[in-house]
Design a protein around this motif. Structure first.
Motif, PDB file in Angstrom:
ATOM      1  N   SER A  56      -8.507 -18.092  -0.646  1.00 46.19           N
ATOM      2  CA  SER A  56      -8.682 -17.683   0.743  1.00 46.19           C
ATOM      3  C   SER A  56      -8.379 -16.199   0.967  1.00 46.19           C
ATOM      4  CB  SER A  56      -7.770 -18.523   1.647  1.00 46.19           C
ATOM      5  OG  SER A  56      -6.420 -18.334   1.279  1.00 46.19           O
ATOM      6  N   ASN A  57      -7.838 -15.504  -0.040  1.00 47.65           N
ATOM      7  CA  ASN A  57      -7.558 -14.074   0.107  1.00 47.65           C
ATOM      8  C   ASN A  57      -8.832 -13.307   0.421  1.00 47.65           C
ATOM      9  OD1 ASN A  57      -4.859 -14.213  -0.393  1.00 47.65           O
ATOM     10  ND2 ASN A  57      -4.933 -13.211  -2.369  1.00 47.65           N
ATOM     11  N   THR A  58      -8.743 -12.382   1.346  1.00 47.85           N
ATOM     12  CA  THR A  58      -9.859 -11.519   1.681  1.00 47.85           C
ATOM     13  C   THR A  58      -9.428 -10.082   1.470  1.00 47.85           C
ATOM     14  OG1 THR A  58     -10.578 -13.089   3.360  1.00 47.85           O
ATOM     15  CG2 THR A  58     -11.470 -10.869   3.501  1.00 47.85           C
ATOM     16  N   ALA A  59     -10.140  -9.352   0.629  1.00 47.16           N
ATOM     17  CA  ALA A  59      -9.826  -7.945   0.405  1.00 47.16           C
ATOM     18  C   ALA A  59     -10.342  -7.122   1.578  1.00 47.16           C
ATOM     19  CB  ALA A  59     -10.450  -7.467  -0.896  1.00 47.16           C
ATOM     20  N   ASN A  60      -9.521  -6.212   2.079  1.00 42.75           N
ATOM     21  CA  ASN A  60      -9.884  -5.338   3.188  1.00 42.75           C
ATOM     22  C   ASN A  60     -10.161  -3.930   2.664  1.00 42.75           C
ATOM     23  OD1 ASN A  60      -9.391  -7.368   5.196  1.00 42.75           O
ATOM     24  ND2 ASN A  60      -7.212  -7.038   4.890  1.00 42.75           N
ATOM     25  N   ASP A  61     -10.842  -3.114   3.460  1.00 44.21           N
ATOM     26  CA  ASP A  61     -11.163  -1.742   3.069  1.00 44.21           C
ATOM     27  C   ASP A  61      -9.916  -0.890   2.820  1.00 44.21           C
ATOM     28  OD1 ASP A  61     -13.849  -2.301   3.240  1.00 44.21           O
ATOM     29  OD2 ASP A  61     -14.072  -1.470   5.256  1.00 44.21           O
ATOM     30  N   ASP A  62      -8.788  -1.261   3.446  1.00 41.97           N
ATOM     31  CA  ASP A  62      -7.558  -0.488   3.303  1.00 41.97           C
ATOM     32  C   ASP A  62      -6.765  -0.853   2.055  1.00 41.97           C
ATOM     33  OD1 ASP A  62      -6.504  -2.960   3.954  1.00 41.97           O
ATOM     34  OD2 ASP A  62      -5.817  -2.362   5.937  1.00 41.97           O
ATOM     35  N   GLY A  63      -7.298  -1.713   1.218  1.00 45.80           N
ATOM     36  CA  GLY A  63      -6.618  -2.105  -0.012  1.00 45.80           C
ATOM     37  C   GLY A  63      -5.683  -3.279   0.145  1.00 45.80           C
ATOM     38  N   THR A  64      -5.566  -3.819   1.369  1.00 49.63           N
ATOM     39  CA  THR A  64      -4.712  -4.980   1.569  1.00 49.63           C
ATOM     40  C   THR A  64      -5.481  -6.262   1.299  1.00 49.63           C
ATOM     41  OG1 THR A  64      -5.213  -5.158   3.928  1.00 49.63           O
ATOM     42  CG2 THR A  64      -3.297  -3.829   3.322  1.00 49.63           C
ATOM     43  N   LEU A  65      -4.730  -7.318   1.021  1.00 47.30           N
ATOM     44  CA  LEU A  65      -5.300  -8.651   0.884  1.00 47.30           C
ATOM     45  C   LEU A  65      -4.800  -9.495   2.038  1.00 47.30           C
ATOM     46  CD1 LEU A  65      -4.878  -9.203  -2.951  1.00 47.30           C
ATOM     47  CD2 LEU A  65      -6.991  -8.803  -1.697  1.00 47.30           C
ATOM     48  N   GLY A 102       8.106  -0.182   0.179  1.00 49.59           N
ATOM     49  CA  GLY A 102       7.518   0.443  -0.997  1.00 49.59           C
ATOM     50  C   GLY A 102       8.500   1.262  -1.812  1.00 49.59           C
ATOM     51  N   VAL A 103       7.962   2.136  -2.605  1.00 51.01           N
ATOM     52  CA  VAL A 103       8.763   3.014  -3.454  1.00 51.01           C
ATOM     53  C   VAL A 103       8.355   4.458  -3.190  1.00 51.01           C
ATOM     54  CG1 VAL A 103       9.133   1.292  -5.267  1.00 51.01           C
ATOM     55  CG2 VAL A 103       7.137   2.752  -5.379  1.00 51.01           C
ATOM     56  N   MET A 104       9.176   5.384  -3.661  1.00 50.77           N
ATOM     57  CA  MET A 104       8.899   6.796  -3.439  1.00 50.77           C
ATOM     58  C   MET A 104       7.481   7.151  -3.898  1.00 50.77           C
ATOM     59  SD  MET A 104      11.384   9.980  -4.243  1.00 50.77           S
ATOM     60  CE  MET A 104      11.182  10.207  -5.985  1.00 50.77           C
ATOM     61  N   GLY A 105       6.782   7.880  -3.058  1.00 47.46           N
ATOM     62  CA  GLY A 105       5.430   8.316  -3.393  1.00 47.46           C
ATOM     63  C   GLY A 105       4.329   7.429  -2.831  1.00 47.46           C
ATOM     64  N   THR A 106       4.684   6.331  -2.128  1.00 45.84           N
ATOM     65  CA  THR A 106       3.653   5.422  -1.614  1.00 45.84           C
ATOM     66  C   THR A 106       3.486   5.508  -0.094  1.00 45.84           C
ATOM     67  OG1 THR A 106       5.232   3.577  -1.461  1.00 45.84           O
ATOM     68  CG2 THR A 106       3.972   3.783  -3.508  1.00 45.84           C
ATOM     69  N   THR A 107       4.166   6.466   0.544  1.00 47.75           N
ATOM     70  CA  THR A 107       4.116   6.590   2.003  1.00 47.75           C
ATOM     71  C   THR A 107       2.685   6.712   2.521  1.00 47.75           C
ATOM     72  OG1 THR A 107       6.270   7.657   2.016  1.00 47.75           O
ATOM     73  CG2 THR A 107       4.921   7.934   3.984  1.00 47.75           C
ATOM     74  N   GLY A 108       1.883   7.566   1.903  1.00 46.84           N
ATOM     75  CA  GLY A 108       0.506   7.765   2.355  1.00 46.84           C
ATOM     76  C   GLY A 108      -0.329   6.496   2.265  1.00 46.84           C
ATOM     77  N   LEU A 109      -0.184   5.751   1.184  1.00 42.37           N
ATOM     78  CA  LEU A 109      -0.930   4.499   1.024  1.00 42.37           C
ATOM     79  C   LEU A 109      -0.538   3.488   2.092  1.00 42.37           C
ATOM     80  CD1 LEU A 109      -0.614   4.133  -2.859  1.00 42.37           C
ATOM     81  CD2 LEU A 109      -2.672   4.769  -1.585  1.00 42.37           C
ATOM     82  N   ILE A 110       0.750   3.390   2.359  1.00 43.02           N
ATOM     83  CA  ILE A 110       1.239   2.443   3.369  1.00 43.02           C
ATOM     84  C   ILE A 110       0.789   2.871   4.757  1.00 43.02           C
ATOM     85  CG2 ILE A 110       3.316   1.495   4.461  1.00 43.02           C
ATOM     86  CD1 ILE A 110       4.670   1.813   1.664  1.00 43.02           C
ATOM     87  N   THR A 111       0.907   4.160   5.068  1.00 45.12           N
ATOM     88  CA  THR A 111       0.513   4.666   6.380  1.00 45.12           C
ATOM     89  C   THR A 111      -0.972   4.453   6.630  1.00 45.12           C
ATOM     90  OG1 THR A 111       2.270   6.321   6.313  1.00 45.12           O
ATOM     91  CG2 THR A 111       0.476   6.718   7.859  1.00 45.12           C
ATOM     92  N   ARG A 112      -1.806   4.764   5.644  1.00 44.79           N
ATOM     93  CA  ARG A 112      -3.256   4.578   5.815  1.00 44.79           C
ATOM     94  C   ARG A 112      -3.606   3.103   6.012  1.00 44.79           C
ATOM     95  NH1 ARG A 112      -3.091   8.781   2.338  1.00 44.79           N
ATOM     96  NH2 ARG A 112      -3.345   7.586   0.420  1.00 44.79           N
ATOM     97  N   ALA A 113      -2.979   2.221   5.240  1.00 43.69           N
ATOM     98  CA  ALA A 113      -3.243   0.786   5.390  1.00 43.69           C
ATOM     99  C   ALA A 113      -2.794   0.304   6.770  1.00 43.69           C
ATOM    100  CB  ALA A 113      -2.548   0.001   4.286  1.00 43.69           C
ATOM    101  N   ALA A 114      -1.622   0.770   7.235  1.00 37.79           N
ATOM    102  CA  ALA A 114      -1.120   0.361   8.554  1.00 37.79           C
ATOM    103  C   ALA A 114      -2.035   0.859   9.667  1.00 37.79           C
ATOM    104  CB  ALA A 114       0.298   0.886   8.757  1.00 37.79           C
ATOM    105  N   GLU A 115      -2.490   2.119   9.570  1.00 36.62           N
ATOM    106  CA  GLU A 115      -3.381   2.646  10.597  1.00 36.62           C
ATOM    107  C   GLU A 115      -4.722   1.919  10.603  1.00 36.62           C
ATOM    108  OE1 GLU A 115      -3.546   6.929  10.255  1.00 36.62           O
ATOM    109  OE2 GLU A 115      -1.684   7.116  11.403  1.00 36.62           O
ATOM    110  N   GLU A 116      -5.219   1.583   9.436  1.00 35.08           N
ATOM    111  CA  GLU A 116      -6.476   0.832   9.348  1.00 35.08           C
ATOM    112  C   GLU A 116      -6.310  -0.558   9.979  1.00 35.08           C
ATOM    113  OE1 GLU A 116     -10.392  -0.031   8.431  1.00 35.08           O
ATOM    114  OE2 GLU A 116      -9.431   1.896   8.114  1.00 35.08           O
ATOM    115  N   ARG A 117      -5.178  -1.171   9.746  1.00 33.99           N
ATOM    116  CA  ARG A 117      -4.944  -2.538  10.227  1.00 33.99           C
ATOM    117  C   ARG A 117      -4.543  -2.598  11.701  1.00 33.99           C
ATOM    118  NH1 ARG A 117      -4.480  -7.556   8.439  1.00 33.99           N
ATOM    119  NH2 ARG A 117      -2.908  -8.922   9.327  1.00 33.99           N
TER     120      ARG A 117
END
Length: 86
Positions: free
Chosen positions: A18-27, A62-77
């Protein structure tokens, strides 16, 4: 702990059909839960898509260095400049 508790592969979050991949890299796990694997951690977003500012929860920051990935996914969602409640 010398040994991990065995888990059926079908019970793992990354394997359900049932997992659906989203454009922001989230499942998408269900309507208000999505996660993104970032190296050694899974960052989980709890809240309905489009919920807006302070209407969702970030689980594991997350871990150091992943802020941008998390922020972009959150803004997309959840919307631009959307911040978590918790």
């Amino acid at each position: 702990m010398a040994q991990q508790v065995p888990l059926d592969p079908h019970g793992r979050a990354e394997n359900p059909p049932s997992n659906t991949a989203n454009d922001d890299g989230t499942l998408q796990l269900c309507s208000d839960v999505a996660y993104r694997r970032l190296g050694i951690v899974n960052v989980v977003f709890f809240g309905s898509p489009g919920a807006g500012d302070r209407k969702w929860v970030l689980i594991d920051a997350g871990v150091m260095g992943t802020t941008g990935l998390i922020t972009r996914a959150a803004e997309e969602r959840f919307g631009a400049k959307s911040r978590p409640e918790l």
